[in-house]
Design a protein around this motif. Structure first.
Motif, PDB file in Angstrom:
ATOM      1  N   ARG A 131     120.151  21.816 104.036  1.00 22.01           N
ATOM      2  CA  ARG A 131     118.841  21.894 104.420  1.00 22.01           C
ATOM      3  C   ARG A 131     118.637  22.413 105.895  1.00 22.01           C
ATOM      4  O   ARG A 131     117.684  23.344 106.164  1.00 22.01           O
ATOM      5  N   GLY A 132     119.640  22.228 106.719  1.00 20.73           N
ATOM      6  CA  GLY A 132     119.529  22.741 108.086  1.00 20.73           C
ATOM      7  C   GLY A 132     119.386  24.562 107.912  1.00 20.73           C
ATOM      8  O   GLY A 132     118.842  25.087 108.627  1.00 20.73           O
TER       9      GLY A 132
ATOM     10  N   ALA B 164     116.592  25.850 106.598  1.00 23.17           N
ATOM     11  CA  ALA B 164     115.340  25.711 107.786  1.00 23.17           C
ATOM     12  C   ALA B 164     115.388  26.669 108.727  1.00 23.17           C
ATOM     13  O   ALA B 164     114.612  27.246 109.167  1.00 23.17           O
TER      14      ALA B 164
ATOM     15  N   ALA C 241     118.704  24.967  88.977  1.00 22.47           N
ATOM     16  CA  ALA C 241     117.706  24.363  89.624  1.00 22.47           C
ATOM     17  C   ALA C 241     117.591  22.769  89.397  1.00 22.47           C
ATOM     18  O   ALA C 241     117.371  22.081  90.658  1.00 22.47           O
ATOM     19  N   LEU C 242     117.767  22.327  88.525  1.00 21.37           N
ATOM     20  CA  LEU C 242     117.755  20.773  88.469  1.00 21.37           C
ATOM     21  C   LEU C 242     118.983  20.123  89.267  1.00 21.37           C
ATOM     22  O   LEU C 242     118.613  19.048  89.897  1.00 21.37           O
TER      23      LEU C 242
ATOM     24  N   HIS D  25     117.690  20.614  92.909  1.00 26.61           N
ATOM     25  CA  HIS D  25     116.801  19.735  93.435  1.00 26.61           C
ATOM     26  C   HIS D  25     117.164  18.364  93.644  1.00 26.61           C
ATOM     27  O   HIS D  25     116.693  17.788  94.580  1.00 26.61           O
TER      28      HIS D  25
ATOM     29  N   MET E 180     116.696  17.957  97.525  1.00 29.31           N
ATOM     30  CA  MET E 180     115.444  17.490  97.764  1.00 29.31           C
ATOM     31  C   MET E 180     115.369  15.904  97.735  1.00 29.31           C
ATOM     32  O   MET E 180     114.994  15.260  98.579  1.00 29.31           O
TER      33      MET E 180
ATOM     34  N   ARG F 116     110.596  23.082 104.650  1.00 29.12           N
ATOM     35  CA  ARG F 116     111.913  23.172 104.951  1.00 29.12           C
ATOM     36  C   ARG F 116     112.298  22.452 106.310  1.00 29.12           C
ATOM     37  O   ARG F 116     113.118  21.888 106.404  1.00 29.12           O
TER      38      ARG F 116
ATOM     39  N   LEU G  95     111.964  18.990 105.774  1.00 27.67           N
ATOM     40  CA  LEU G  95     113.252  18.141 104.924  1.00 27.67           C
ATOM     41  C   LEU G  95     114.324  18.197 105.999  1.00 27.67           C
ATOM     42  O   LEU G  95     115.140  17.342 105.798  1.00 27.67           O
ATOM     43  N   ALA G  96     114.586  19.122 106.859  1.00 29.28           N
ATOM     44  CA  ALA G  96     115.579  19.200 107.471  1.00 29.28           C
ATOM     45  C   ALA G  96     115.751  18.403 108.867  1.00 29.28           C
ATOM     46  O   ALA G  96     116.526  17.534 109.346  1.00 29.28           O
TER      47      ALA G  96
ATOM     48  N   GLN H 217     116.307  11.161 105.942  1.00 34.21           N
ATOM     49  CA  GLN H 217     116.430  11.080 104.641  1.00 34.21           C
ATOM     50  C   GLN H 217     115.056  10.239 103.768  1.00 34.21           C
ATOM     51  O   GLN H 217     114.434  10.797 102.868  1.00 34.21           O
TER      52      GLN H 217
ATOM     53  N   ASN I 209     111.951  11.547 101.433  1.00 36.24           N
ATOM     54  CA  ASN I 209     111.821  11.157  99.889  1.00 36.24           C
ATOM     55  C   ASN I 209     110.571  10.766 100.007  1.00 36.24           C
ATOM     56  O   ASN I 209     109.525  10.973  98.958  1.00 36.24           O
TER      57      ASN I 209
ATOM     58  N   LEU J  55     107.976  13.420 100.028  1.00 39.51           N
ATOM     59  CA  LEU J  55     108.034  14.423  98.762  1.00 39.51           C
ATOM     60  C   LEU J  55     107.368  13.723  97.777  1.00 39.51           C
ATOM     61  O   LEU J  55     106.446  14.164  96.882  1.00 39.51           O
TER      62      LEU J  55
ATOM     63  N   ILE K 207     108.878  19.307  87.714  1.00 40.62           N
ATOM     64  CA  ILE K 207     108.602  18.948  89.251  1.00 40.62           C
ATOM     65  C   ILE K 207     109.893  19.723  89.925  1.00 40.62           C
ATOM     66  O   ILE K 207     109.654  20.505  90.939  1.00 40.62           O
ATOM     67  N   ALA K 208     111.089  19.605  89.303  1.00 45.57           N
ATOM     68  CA  ALA K 208     112.282  20.223  89.830  1.00 45.57           C
ATOM     69  C   ALA K 208     112.208  21.482  89.936  1.00 45.57           C
ATOM     70  O   ALA K 208     112.561  22.191  90.739  1.00 45.57           O
TER      71      ALA K 208
ATOM     72  N   ARG L  55     109.723  23.181  92.365  1.00 45.35           N
ATOM     73  CA  ARG L  55     109.923  22.950  93.729  1.00 45.35           C
ATOM     74  C   ARG L  55     111.283  23.847  94.079  1.00 45.35           C
ATOM     75  O   ARG L  55     111.349  24.532  95.340  1.00 45.35           O
TER      76      ARG L  55
ATOM     77  N   LEU M 167     111.014  26.344  97.038  1.00 45.64           N
ATOM     78  CA  LEU M 167     111.584  25.936  98.371  1.00 45.64           C
ATOM     79  C   LEU M 167     112.974  26.580  98.453  1.00 45.64           C
ATOM     80  O   LEU M 167     113.382  26.804  99.547  1.00 45.64           O
TER      81      LEU M 167
END
Lengths: 201, 201
Positions: free
Chosen positions: A105-106, A109, A159-160, A163, A167, B105, B108-109, B113, B117, B120, B158-159, B162, B166
DNA sequence: AGAATAAGATACGCGCCGTATCTTATCCGC
DNA sequence: GCGGATAAGATACGGCGCGTATCTTATTCT
């Protein structure tokens, strides 16, 4: 007195110390706690040495990660599609787990968009290629239908899994991976390749 | 001389100024350029005022975004499954587009957590619940088979959306959305609900 | 050997962090 | 209306990490 007192590291030796220090800081303080100053201290070097190599924290971390965490490869395809896919996904999942969601994530970003894309792409192109090969093999073996499978479908599990991990912040369990495989991916492959009976079993 | 010179803002007026300033900084400097000091300057207030309200940059940004970007609603389910899904996905995609990948992003970072969630989940109209309802309707109408569709399958789009936005940093084109719908989601729904003939139209 | 190269040390101004302190405008209850 | 509670706003603080400039000095290449 020892004549080699002020031994000065270079190239690989130095680089390796930098990467090690970076990973250590990463583990102890998390991505946002990684700092040029901190890494320099820990690697017993100085900031300019780091700045000469990496333009940003994100690039520093990325380099360290790449150096120590090569992309997973699928060692031995057994020819059994489901088993091979499962082991591929597990390798992926293990890699994610070792890295930790916070790091990715970092990076996502802080890396410039372009760079983030390259990086992700490098990871997923490999997988894409692997998937394509596995599916092609299965089609040739008559385990799937004869038709080519569209890329969008082929890449679905990447992707799944991403995610789920990035996410939602959870490492997919074995059961979840199997679910993705059995409920989603394999049915899609059968369907799009034109396999015989998609219904029962 | 005007007696109301040093007018001091409170509550909504102040809050609104803060949000506005935050969004402006966000637009000009990007997520990582948003700063308590900068926002305070721009909103013509002071850091303590901000710190009294928000514990972190991420929360500040989140509040500003929520204040100005309410959830879109799915206006009118037509009962036509494909059309409804398409308009749902489009609304979802439009929201992402307005926000920009960088902001999400960053959030999220930097958000913890749990908070990420919640956000989102709450921030999306393309929710599990909505999808479930649409699919249930379609099943009741006989547009799909009678069987219940597993959650993992239900949440697939959704996945995928996203991930596309993202991770890969692109706003999915109309064509891509349709691809996801026609190549992946609708087939899966038919399959798992036990619809009659999944093959050629 | 000498020249080129890069490590390493140090120091700089800057911006932002997060907090503490104080004043003073505004609100609310009486 | 008045008076106390509340919160805005101003200011200042030490601390830290940034990114760069400057200089010395070990190592390597020719």
């Amino acid at each position: 007195m020892p004549p080699t007192a002020p031994s000065r590291r270079r190239n690989e030796e130095l680089l390796s110390a930098i990467h090690e220090a970076t990973l250590a800081e990463l583990a102890e303080r998390g991505f946002s706690g990684v700092t040029f100053e901190g890494v320099a201290r820990r690697a017993r070097t100085s900031k300019p040495v780091l700045y000469r190599r990496y333009p940003s924290r994100a690039e520093l971390v990325l380099a360290a990660v790449h150096a120590r965490e090569p992309l997973p490869v699928l060692d031995a395809p057994t020819g059994e599609l489901r088993a091979d896919l499962l082991s591929l996904f597990s390798a992926h999942e293990a890699r994610y787990h070792r890295l930790g969601a916070g790091v990715i994530r970092g990076l996502l970003a802080e890396l410039p968009q372009e760079r983030a894309n390259e990086t992700l792409a490098a990871g997923s192109i490999l997988t894409h290629t692997t998937l394509r090969a596995l599916v092609a093999q299965a089609r040739a073996d008559g385990k799937l239908g004869p038709r080519e499978v569209p890329d969008a479908v082929l890449d679905t599990p990447i992707a799944l899994l991403r995610h789920e991990f990035l996410m939602l912040g959870r490492v997919p369990s074995r059961a979840q991976v199997e679910e993705i495989l059995d409920l989603i991916y394999l049915p899609l492959l059968r369907l799009h390749s034109g396999a015989a009976a998609p219904s029962g079993r």
